[in-house]
Design a protein around this motif. Structure first.
Motif, PDB file in Angstrom:
ATOM      1  N   CYS A  52       0.848  -1.192   0.000  1.00  0.00           N
ATOM      2  CA  CYS A  52       0.000   0.000   0.000  1.00  0.00           C
ATOM      3  C   CYS A  52       0.883   1.241   0.000  1.00  0.00           C
ATOM      4  O   CYS A  52       2.072   1.178   0.258  1.00  0.00           O
ATOM      5  CB  CYS A  52      -0.937   0.009   1.214  1.00  0.00           C
ATOM      6  N   ILE A  95       2.067   3.437   4.065  1.00  0.00           N
ATOM      7  CA  ILE A  95       3.101   3.273   5.088  1.00  0.00           C
ATOM      8  C   ILE A  95       4.470   3.652   4.562  1.00  0.00           C
ATOM      9  O   ILE A  95       4.797   3.391   3.418  1.00  0.00           O
ATOM     10  CB  ILE A  95       3.214   1.823   5.631  1.00  0.00           C
ATOM     11  N   HIS A 136       4.529  -3.793   5.390  1.00  0.00           N
ATOM     12  CA  HIS A 136       3.620  -4.747   6.022  1.00  0.00           C
ATOM     13  C   HIS A 136       4.424  -6.023   6.240  1.00  0.00           C
ATOM     14  O   HIS A 136       5.322  -6.338   5.471  1.00  0.00           O
ATOM     15  CB  HIS A 136       2.415  -5.021   5.131  1.00  0.00           C
ATOM     16  N   CYS A 182      -2.772  -0.121   9.787  1.00  0.00           N
ATOM     17  CA  CYS A 182      -2.493   0.698   8.602  1.00  0.00           C
ATOM     18  C   CYS A 182      -3.814   1.226   8.032  1.00  0.00           C
ATOM     19  O   CYS A 182      -4.798   0.490   7.960  1.00  0.00           O
ATOM     20  CB  CYS A 182      -1.767  -0.142   7.565  1.00  0.00           C
ATOM     21  N   CYS A 196      -4.682   1.487   5.155  1.00  0.00           N
ATOM     22  CA  CYS A 196      -5.118   0.768   3.947  1.00  0.00           C
ATOM     23  C   CYS A 196      -6.078  -0.367   4.280  1.00  0.00           C
ATOM     24  O   CYS A 196      -6.717  -0.917   3.397  1.00  0.00           O
ATOM     25  CB  CYS A 196      -3.918   0.219   3.179  1.00  0.00           C
TER      26      CYS A 196
END
Ligand code: ZN
Length: 452
Positions: free
Chosen positions: A255, A258, A262, A311, A313
């Motif tokens: 995504c 960040i 991840h 996050c 996302c």
């Protein structure tokens, strides 16, 4: 349904479906699966590996009672163990071995089975699918096919995506550039410095629209990302974090939200060792699926922190920060605890500098000297750069500037021509020559005056 049946079912799915499923799997389910696989891995390793048998016996640990990493007490596996005893970790017949690039003579060895290599490929393909790479993409894999792992792992990943690919290896970027049109590549995989060189070619001779450039194996300079995305519009530049010992990637960037990664907490159980006040500590991981050479609480030497907030996302995979530096590259100096990332941040805003630099710590008598070696593309002198460098330090790291102003240490700036500093695959950023055990071999070749 028991986990075993769920896992059997998951193995039959395509990477794209697995990626969708993984995004929606509740964190509690992933945690429970990881806990189960952790216990299985400990028991498997303790029953078969002479290294773990010795380590557990020495600590009086009963593998049947180990339920969490904390139950292992002060036991950790270190890179030195893989240099000295790699074959003592082996629990099942291997099909392939990978070696790390080593600076100490002997290399770390990590063994895998054919099935494990295939599984790593599937995990990589799920990671690529989370980024948005599909079977319709066309991938140029320019990761190194040297004795270390990234080219091979990326190749298995490419095969598992179902996409068309060409396994270039780390060739001259011009070879990939010449074939962009012919094969209509949409995705290019390679090390950051290699991708930067390719982008320079595209900037000079024209670019094709790409969808993704995926880097790994070293840090990508943040300002390089914006420039590359501009050259290859509408491409996104994303990074993953892995190593020979990790096998695949612990961290990836599915995504835009960040400024880190991840984490794959299906294949790895990750801990942070000895975190400081800000949560930064050494990344330690346990492999959850490997049966040939399981690694229990392996110390990576890389320093980062885990991010507890979810996050934006919406992914259920937790996040970690970017790698702040190598634990063995932390320099405790008069200026404080200094990491490579600090100097990257200080040097980044000076556009005429290349991405190669090295900071050398020396003593003159008892006075500590911090030498900053940079490469300038426009012949700028140290006198011209020095005030701008100091103003960056003042803005970003006032404590460091305060110590400098107090005369606790001296800072000297040296400007080199482009290409003078880099040696081999990785340039050690911080070199400490203050003490008897100084690592002179890590000095850049252009710094021969310090070498002698
Ligand atoms: Zn995210």
């Amino acid at each position: 349904m028991p986990f075993r049946l769920i896992e059997k079912f998951i193995e039959t799915l395509s990477p794209a479906t697995m990626a969708r499923l993984a995004r929606r799997t509740p964190p509690s389910v992933i945690r429970r699966m990881a806990a189960k696989h952790f216990r299985q891995t400990v028991r498997w390793a303790a029953a078969r590996s002479p290294f773990y048998q010795r380590a557990f016996a020495a600590r009086g640990l009963d593998p049947a009672k180990i339920r969490t990493p904390a139950d292992l007490g002060d036991f950790y596996t270190t890179p030195d163990d893989l240099v000295a005893n790699a074959e003592d970790f082996i629990c099942a017949p291997p099909s392939i071995v990978f070696e790390s690039s080593g600076t100490t003579g002997r290399n770390k060895r990590v063994y895998y089975s054919n099935d494990e290599l295939h599984s790593i490929g599937v995990s990589s393909a799920v990671g690529l699918a989370m980024l948005g790479i599909t079977a319709e993409d066309r991938i140029a894999n320019a990761f190194d096919f040297n004795i270390w792992i990234p080219g091979m792992v990326a190749h298995y990943g490419c095969m598992a995506t179902g996409a068309f690919s060409l396994a270039f290896g780390k060739v001259d970027p011009i070879e990939v550039y010449r074939r962009l049109e012919q094969y209509k590549f949409t995705v290019i995989l390679g090390e950051p410095t290699w991708l930067i060189r390719l982008t320079e070619l595209a900037e000079q001779h024209g670019a094709r629209p790409l969808r993704f450039l995926v880097g790994s194996a070293e840090e990508m300079p943040p300002d390089a990302v914006r420039w590359m995305e501009n050259v290859w519009k509408p491409a996104r530049v994303v990074m993953s974090y892995g190593s020979v010992e990790i096998g695949g990637a612990i961290g990836f960037q599915p995504c835009l939200q960040i400024d880190g990664y991840h984490m794959d907490n299906v294949d790895y159980l990750t801990e942070i060792l000895e975190p400081d006040a800000d949560g930064y500590g050494e990344i330690v991981f346990t492999t959850l699926g490997r049966r040939v050479m399981p690694l229990l609480r392996y110390r990576t030497r890389d320093v980062a922190r885990l991010i507890s907030e979810p996050c934006p996302c919406g992914s259920n995979f937790p996040c970690m920060s970017k790698i702040r530096g190598r634990r063995d590259e932390l320099i405790v100096a008069s200026g404080g605890n200094l990491y490579p990332l600090m100097f990257q941040n200080i040097l980044e805003p000076l556009p005429e500098l290349t991405h190669d630099w090295q900071v050398v710590f020396k003593l003159e008598g008892v006075r500590e000297i911090m030498e900053i070696h940079v490469e300038s593309t426009n012949g700028a002198t140290a006198d011209a750069l020095d005030p701008r460098l100091r103003s960056q330090i003042t803005d970003q790291y006032p404590d460091l500037m305060k110590n400098l102003a107090l005369g606790i240490f001296q800072m000297r700036l040296f400007v080199h021509r482009p290409g003078e500093l880099r040696v081999g695959r990785k340039l050690k950023r911080l070199v400490d020559l203050r003490f008897a055990h100084a690592d002179r071999a890590a000095l850049a070749p252009g710094l021969s005056d310090i070498r002698s």
